[in-house]
Design an enzyme around this catalytic site. Structure first.
Site, PDB file in Angstrom:
ATOM      1  N   LYS A  14       4.783  -1.761   2.761  1.00 32.26           N
ATOM      2  CA  LYS A  14       3.484  -2.147   2.196  1.00 32.26           C
ATOM      3  C   LYS A  14       2.921  -1.058   1.290  1.00 32.26           C
ATOM      4  CE  LYS A  14       1.240  -2.996   6.071  1.00 32.26           C
ATOM      5  NZ  LYS A  14       2.237  -2.667   7.105  1.00 32.26           N
ATOM      6  N   ARG A  89      -6.068  -6.856  10.605  1.00 31.93           N
ATOM      7  CA  ARG A  89      -4.942  -6.737  11.530  1.00 31.93           C
ATOM      8  C   ARG A  89      -5.140  -7.585  12.779  1.00 31.93           C
ATOM      9  NH1 ARG A  89      -3.242  -1.311   9.679  1.00 31.93           N
ATOM     10  NH2 ARG A  89      -1.327  -0.667  10.684  1.00 31.93           N
ATOM     11  N   ARG A 128      10.365   8.340   7.242  1.00 34.90           N
ATOM     12  CA  ARG A 128       9.320   8.378   6.209  1.00 34.90           C
ATOM     13  C   ARG A 128       8.687   9.760   6.116  1.00 34.90           C
ATOM     14  NH1 ARG A 128       4.877   3.775   6.173  1.00 34.90           N
ATOM     15  NH2 ARG A 128       4.310   4.505   8.242  1.00 34.90           N
ATOM     16  N   ARG A 161       4.005  11.686   9.209  1.00 33.97           N
ATOM     17  CA  ARG A 161       2.752  11.262   9.813  1.00 33.97           C
ATOM     18  C   ARG A 161       2.827  11.412  11.324  1.00 33.97           C
ATOM     19  NH1 ARG A 161       1.096   5.407   7.543  1.00 33.97           N
ATOM     20  NH2 ARG A 161       0.719   5.117   9.756  1.00 33.97           N
ATOM     21  N   ARG A 172       3.762   0.483  17.856  1.00 32.78           N
ATOM     22  CA  ARG A 172       3.086  -0.109  16.683  1.00 32.78           C
ATOM     23  C   ARG A 172       3.701  -1.459  16.311  1.00 32.78           C
ATOM     24  NH1 ARG A 172       3.705   4.573  12.684  1.00 32.78           N
ATOM     25  NH2 ARG A 172       2.781   3.191  11.128  1.00 32.78           N
TER      26      ARG A 172
HETATM   27  P1  AMP Z   1      -1.481   2.207   8.700  1.00 33.39           P
HETATM   28  O1  AMP Z   1      -1.566   3.379   7.801  1.00 33.39           O
HETATM   29  O2  AMP Z   1      -1.951   0.937   8.052  1.00 33.39           O
HETATM   30  O3  AMP Z   1      -0.133   2.053   9.350  1.00 33.39           O
HETATM   31  O4  AMP Z   1      -2.517   2.482   9.894  1.00 33.39           O
HETATM   32  C1  AMP Z   1      -2.374   3.573  10.763  1.00 33.39           C
HETATM   33  C2  AMP Z   1      -3.209   3.364  12.027  1.00 33.39           C
HETATM   34  O5  AMP Z   1      -4.598   3.264  11.682  1.00 33.39           O
HETATM   35  C3  AMP Z   1      -2.900   2.102  12.809  1.00 33.39           C
HETATM   36  O6  AMP Z   1      -1.788   2.244  13.682  1.00 33.39           O
HETATM   37  C4  AMP Z   1      -4.222   1.902  13.561  1.00 33.39           C
HETATM   38  O7  AMP Z   1      -4.336   2.805  14.653  1.00 33.39           O
HETATM   39  C5  AMP Z   1      -5.254   2.321  12.524  1.00 33.39           C
HETATM   40  N1  AMP Z   1      -5.671   1.163  11.685  1.00 33.39           N
HETATM   41  C6  AMP Z   1      -5.527   1.033  10.338  1.00 33.39           C
HETATM   42  N2  AMP Z   1      -6.002  -0.136   9.908  1.00 33.39           N
HETATM   43  C7  AMP Z   1      -6.453  -0.795  11.017  1.00 33.39           C
HETATM   44  C8  AMP Z   1      -7.040  -2.066  11.252  1.00 33.39           C
HETATM   45  N3  AMP Z   1      -7.242  -2.953  10.250  1.00 33.39           N
HETATM   46  N4  AMP Z   1      -7.384  -2.388  12.529  1.00 33.39           N
HETATM   47  C9  AMP Z   1      -7.197  -1.524  13.545  1.00 33.39           C
HETATM   48  N5  AMP Z   1      -6.627  -0.317  13.405  1.00 33.39           N
HETATM   49  C10 AMP Z   1      -6.255   0.061  12.152  1.00 33.39           C
END
Ligand code: AMP
Length: 215
Positions: A14, A89, A128, A161, A172
């Site tokens: 993404k 999400r 990554r 990360r 996840r």
């Molecule tokens: P990402 O960078 O999109 O993979 O997000 C990293 C982490 O941020 C996720 O594993 C969640 O802990 C938190 N997070 C990001 N976006 C959301 C969302 N829309 N709802 C809940 N948690 C989020």
């Protein structure tokens, strides 16, 4: 005008595709994960509240996420559309987003759903690396930087990360399947889903997305 969402499990590509899409359509890239990481880096109250959930690979509570996402969408640069990456999400978040947009006479035009097989996801995420300065994304095998550990774009340091370890990744992916995947049906019912095979090469995936967006 393009109001769109990128949907897909962690590691689907993404973030990588988002960079190309926003460049092509000239819309802002809104990643709730990036907003949280920025807040953690700056040690804000929001960052402190989100960190424990993120470290475990769990979702940050809905109310908190909805507030920061809708607040971001009121900014001027979203007038001609936006690309949401990592939000919504959950069904709750999607419903709140729809309500927020409806109040403004707006709606989601397209949802890009990128699917990738589970084994490939784990390999992609654990390999990554991201730039500490500009956020650009690499992979030790699939998308290596020109110079080890250094960003091609800004010479920043490449890091892993905190939530990209194998243990957190499996959680996840589980969280995605349970809480986020139902959104595919939700947006399918709304007639806005574009299904994309994310197992292909990056360029082919982008070409399929552009074709699906039809602009
Ligand atoms: P990402 O960078 O999109 O993979 O997000 C990293 C982490 O941020 C996720 O594993 C969640 O802990 C938190 N997070 C990001 N976006 C959301 C969302 N829309 N709802 C809940 N948690 C989020």
């Amino acid at each position: 005008m393009l109001r769109t969402i990128l949907l897909g499990p962690p590691g689907a590509g993404k973030g990588t595709q988002a960079v190309k899409i926003v460049e092509k359509y000239n819309i802002p890239h809104i990643s709730t994960g990036d907003i949280f990481r920025e807040n953690i880096k700056n040690e804000t109250e929001l960052g402190n509240r989100a960190k424990a959930y993120m470290d475990r690979g769990e979702l940050v509570p809905d109310e908190l996420v909805v507030e920061i996402a809708t607040d971001r969408l009121t900014k001027d640069d979203c007038k001609n559309g936006f690309l949401l990456d990592g939000f919504p999400r959950t069904i709750f978040q999607a419903e709140k987003l729809d309500e927020f947009l409806a109040q403004r006479g707006e709606k989601i035009d397209k949802v890009i759903n990128i699917d990738v097989e589970k084994d490939a996801l784990v390999k992609r995420i654990t390999g990554r690396r991201v730039c500490k300065s500009c956020g650009a994304s690499y992979h030790v095998v699939n998308i290596p930087p020109k110079k080890d550990g250094v960003c091609d774009l800004c010479n920043g340091e490449l890091i892993q990360r905190a939530d990209d370890t194998e243990e957190t990744v499996l959680n996840r992916i589980d969280v995605y399947n349970k809480q986020t995947k139902p959104l595919v049906d939700y947006y399918d019912k709304a007639g806005v889903i574009i299904n994309i095979d994310g197992n292909k090469d990056l360029d082919d995936v982008l070409a399929d997305i552009v074709k699906g967006l039809g602009k």
